[in-house]
Design an enzyme around this catalytic site. Sequence first.
Site, PDB file in Angstrom:
ATOM      1  N   ASP A  96      -3.590  51.492  23.461  1.00 39.09           N
ATOM      2  CA  ASP A  96      -1.994  52.073  23.482  1.00 39.09           C
ATOM      3  C   ASP A  96      -1.347  51.487  22.096  1.00 39.09           C
ATOM      4  O   ASP A  96      -1.186  50.752  21.446  1.00 39.09           O
ATOM      5  CB  ASP A  96      -1.731  51.029  24.240  1.00 39.09           C
ATOM      6  CG  ASP A  96      -0.444  52.665  24.853  1.00 39.09           C
ATOM      7  OD1 ASP A  96       0.023  53.998  24.804  1.00 39.09           O
ATOM      8  OD2 ASP A  96       0.692  52.396  25.683  1.00 39.09           O
ATOM      9  N   ASN A 131      -5.704  62.270  30.312  1.00 35.61           N
ATOM     10  CA  ASN A 131      -4.626  62.611  28.432  1.00 35.61           C
ATOM     11  C   ASN A 131      -4.945  64.309  28.436  1.00 35.61           C
ATOM     12  O   ASN A 131      -4.646  64.755  27.157  1.00 35.61           O
ATOM     13  CB  ASN A 131      -5.857  62.009  27.574  1.00 35.61           C
ATOM     14  CG  ASN A 131      -4.827  60.668  27.041  1.00 35.61           C
ATOM     15  OD1 ASN A 131      -6.057  60.099  27.300  1.00 35.61           O
ATOM     16  ND2 ASN A 131      -4.317  60.000  27.526  1.00 35.61           N
TER      17      ASN A 131
END
Length: 247
Positions: A21, A69
């Site tokens: 991340d 996503n």
Amino acid sequence: MSFKEQIIPEKLPAHIAIIMDGNGRWAMKQGKDRVFGHQHGIGAVRNAAEAAAELGVKYLTVYAFSTENWNRPRMEVDALMSLFVETIEQEQETLKKNNIRLNAIGDLASLPKENYKKLMDAIGRTKDHNRMVLTLAMSYSSRWEILDAVKKILEDYNRKKITADDLTEAYFGLKLTTAGMPDPELLIRTSGESRLSNFLLWQAAYTELYFTSKLWPEFEKEDLYEAIVNYQNRERRFGLTSQQLNR
Ligand code: FPP
């Protein structure tokens, strides 16, 4: 002593999972667009894979693209899809040199056809490598995976292949995309966020979680070693008491 020197080989986790991340924030900090961050995240994947393989870790699973996503801006999704394919092709040499087998988990049928084909080709080319398995979680989410497993189990049940009594944890595990892999002992998340974000929820029941504020493109081999040392200093009790473990 460096973190690497502190690692106890006998206590090495067999399976490490990583939530990579912070690519977007890393790029923004330098006034670049988010895709620039993803491009720089590739080097960190290479470092982590090489470091893990060199140590003797057997499975490394990285969260490359979640089901959620797909809802990012179209341009970013397209750029990520191209990046995955280019990277997988360009990194063939690294995979070969380090004897790493490539694997993918997730709703792979939802990937663009061409990406799917190239991914399967790359996986096929590494099928005889046996030092470590590098699994890319692509279009993956645990809730999707668990529902998918339940559907497969219902099929077995309807075909009278199983009864309700056959439904054990081990049987359920065989219907997950990670069938055959040990559960991760250590899960690392970069960028200072402390959540699992729909990643390996079933498999992480007893996983040690390690959070670092480093953004993914900044993650280096030494950071992986530090996470492993931190993991090795913990007491894993699996619901037992400390006294029971140390008897
Ligand atoms: C999360 O950062 C990262 C991703 C969604 C993509 C990860 C992909 C790579 C590192 C490329 C690796 C390629 C292969 C083949 C494995 P973010 O965009 O959520 O960052 P932010 O939270 O700062 O916005």
